[in-house]
Motif scaffolding. Structure first.
Motif, PDB file in Angstrom:
ATOM      1  N   LEU A   9       0.829  -1.196   0.000  1.00 24.04           N
ATOM      2  CA  LEU A   9       0.000   0.000   0.000  1.00 24.04           C
ATOM      3  C   LEU A   9       0.867   1.251   0.000  1.00 24.04           C
ATOM      4  O   LEU A   9       1.846   1.326   0.748  1.00 24.04           O
ATOM      5  N   TYR A  10       0.544   2.209  -0.849  1.00 23.57           N
ATOM      6  CA  TYR A  10       1.201   3.509  -0.969  1.00 23.57           C
ATOM      7  C   TYR A  10       2.568   3.468  -1.645  1.00 23.57           C
ATOM      8  O   TYR A  10       3.260   4.472  -1.694  1.00 23.57           O
ATOM      9  N   LEU A  11       2.982   2.339  -2.169  1.00 26.21           N
ATOM     10  CA  LEU A  11       4.261   2.241  -2.861  1.00 26.21           C
ATOM     11  C   LEU A  11       4.022   2.356  -4.357  1.00 26.21           C
ATOM     12  O   LEU A  11       3.220   1.612  -4.926  1.00 26.21           O
ATOM     13  N   THR A  15       4.403   4.361   6.339  1.00 26.73           N
ATOM     14  CA  THR A  15       2.967   4.193   6.519  1.00 26.73           C
ATOM     15  C   THR A  15       2.621   4.137   8.005  1.00 26.73           C
ATOM     16  O   THR A  15       1.691   4.814   8.466  1.00 26.73           O
ATOM     17  N   ALA A  16       3.366   3.358   8.762  1.00 22.41           N
ATOM     18  CA  ALA A  16       3.118   3.238  10.199  1.00 22.41           C
ATOM     19  C   ALA A  16       3.322   4.585  10.899  1.00 22.41           C
ATOM     20  O   ALA A  16       2.521   4.990  11.746  1.00 22.41           O
ATOM     21  N   HIS A  17       4.388   5.278  10.530  1.00 20.92           N
ATOM     22  CA  HIS A  17       4.680   6.576  11.142  1.00 20.92           C
ATOM     23  C   HIS A  17       3.583   7.589  10.798  1.00 20.92           C
ATOM     24  O   HIS A  17       3.111   8.329  11.673  1.00 20.92           O
ATOM     25  N   MET A  18       3.154   7.600   9.551  1.00 20.62           N
ATOM     26  CA  MET A  18       2.113   8.545   9.148  1.00 20.62           C
ATOM     27  C   MET A  18       0.775   8.199   9.798  1.00 20.62           C
ATOM     28  O   MET A  18       0.020   9.099  10.180  1.00 20.62           O
ATOM     29  N   ALA A  46      12.579  -0.678  -0.659  1.00 21.27           N
ATOM     30  CA  ALA A  46      11.464   0.253  -0.819  1.00 21.27           C
ATOM     31  C   ALA A  46      10.244  -0.223  -0.034  1.00 21.27           C
ATOM     32  O   ALA A  46       9.547   0.588   0.583  1.00 21.27           O
ATOM     33  N   CYS A  47       9.967  -1.516  -0.052  1.00 26.93           N
ATOM     34  CA  CYS A  47       8.831  -2.064   0.702  1.00 26.93           C
ATOM     35  C   CYS A  47       9.009  -1.820   2.198  1.00 26.93           C
ATOM     36  O   CYS A  47       8.070  -1.404   2.883  1.00 26.93           O
ATOM     37  N   LYS A  48      10.205  -2.071   2.704  1.00 27.37           N
ATOM     38  CA  LYS A  48      10.466  -1.851   4.129  1.00 27.37           C
ATOM     39  C   LYS A  48      10.292  -0.388   4.508  1.00 27.37           C
ATOM     40  O   LYS A  48       9.641  -0.059   5.500  1.00 27.37           O
ATOM     41  N   LEU A  49      10.875   0.506   3.688  1.00 32.74           N
ATOM     42  CA  LEU A  49      10.770   1.935   3.977  1.00 32.74           C
ATOM     43  C   LEU A  49       9.334   2.414   3.884  1.00 32.74           C
ATOM     44  O   LEU A  49       8.875   3.213   4.699  1.00 32.74           O
ATOM     45  N   CYS A  50       8.607   1.910   2.901  1.00 34.96           N
ATOM     46  CA  CYS A  50       7.214   2.313   2.713  1.00 34.96           C
ATOM     47  C   CYS A  50       6.351   1.859   3.892  1.00 34.96           C
ATOM     48  O   CYS A  50       5.501   2.623   4.370  1.00 34.96           O
ATOM     49  N   LEU A  60      -1.437  10.761  11.969  1.00 34.12           N
ATOM     50  CA  LEU A  60      -2.827  11.062  11.658  1.00 34.12           C
ATOM     51  C   LEU A  60      -3.754  10.680  12.813  1.00 34.12           C
ATOM     52  O   LEU A  60      -4.719  11.388  13.090  1.00 34.12           O
ATOM     53  N   ASP A  61      -3.461   9.566  13.483  1.00 34.54           N
ATOM     54  CA  ASP A  61      -4.270   9.156  14.630  1.00 34.54           C
ATOM     55  C   ASP A  61      -4.172  10.162  15.765  1.00 34.54           C
ATOM     56  O   ASP A  61      -5.155  10.455  16.440  1.00 34.54           O
ATOM     57  N   ALA A  62      -2.981  10.664  15.986  1.00 34.96           N
ATOM     58  CA  ALA A  62      -2.770  11.627  17.068  1.00 34.96           C
ATOM     59  C   ALA A  62      -3.074  13.048  16.608  1.00 34.96           C
ATOM     60  O   ALA A  62      -2.987  13.982  17.391  1.00 34.96           O
ATOM     61  N   ARG A  63      -3.418  13.189  15.337  1.00 26.18           N
ATOM     62  CA  ARG A  63      -3.679  14.505  14.741  1.00 26.18           C
ATOM     63  C   ARG A  63      -2.502  15.453  14.951  1.00 26.18           C
ATOM     64  O   ARG A  63      -2.666  16.637  15.252  1.00 26.18           O
ATOM     65  N   LEU A  64      -1.307  14.894  14.804  1.00 21.84           N
ATOM     66  CA  LEU A  64      -0.099  15.703  14.918  1.00 21.84           C
ATOM     67  C   LEU A  64       0.182  16.352  13.569  1.00 21.84           C
ATOM     68  O   LEU A  64       0.081  15.718  12.531  1.00 21.84           O
ATOM     69  N   HIS A  65       0.519  17.591  13.599  1.00 20.70           N
ATOM     70  CA  HIS A  65       0.875  18.299  12.381  1.00 20.70           C
ATOM     71  C   HIS A  65       2.253  18.904  12.612  1.00 20.70           C
ATOM     72  O   HIS A  65       2.388  19.960  13.213  1.00 20.70           O
ATOM     73  N   ILE A  66       3.256  18.191  12.151  1.00 23.12           N
ATOM     74  CA  ILE A  66       4.626  18.631  12.354  1.00 23.12           C
ATOM     75  C   ILE A  66       5.319  18.725  11.012  1.00 23.12           C
ATOM     76  O   ILE A  66       4.904  18.111  10.036  1.00 23.12           O
ATOM     77  N   ASP A  67       6.376  19.500  10.959  1.00 27.70           N
ATOM     78  CA  ASP A  67       7.191  19.575   9.756  1.00 27.70           C
ATOM     79  C   ASP A  67       8.142  18.394   9.735  1.00 27.70           C
ATOM     80  O   ASP A  67       8.747  18.048  10.754  1.00 27.70           O
TER      81      ASP A  67
END
Length: 84
Positions: free
Chosen positions: A5-7, A50-53, A42-46, A57-64
């Motif tokens: 997913l997302y790759l 995905t997990a980090h994003m 690429a699969c590992k990084l993706c 999104l779950d925590a509604r964090l908006h960081i640079d």
């Protein structure tokens, strides 16, 4: 071969491409070059991105995201993501 997913791949380089759920009609998707032509890496990084994003999104964090420094002689890396 199973898809991740997302790759996505453009030419030979792999990318992480994801839309933001609430902003998908207003903004372009997030597109991050994974800096590799190796599908396994690429699969590992993706999956890590995905997990980090998902956490952001779950925590509604908006960081640079931290900037990425390019060094031609070094291996490509994703900012904030370790390669294990």
């Amino acid at each position: 071969m199973q898809s991740v997913l997302y790759l996505t791949q453009r030419r030979e380089i792999f990318f992480f491409r994801r839309r933001l759920p609430e902003l998908s009609t207003e903004l372009s998707p997030i597109l991050v070059s994974l800096g590799t032509t190796d599908r396994r890496l690429a699969c590992k990084l993706c999956m890590r991105l995905t997990a980090h994003m998902d956490q952001m999104l779950d925590a509604r964090l908006h960081i640079d995201l931290p900037s990425r420094t390019f060094r031609p002689s070094s291996r490509p890396s994703c900012a904030g993501i370790s390669r294990r």
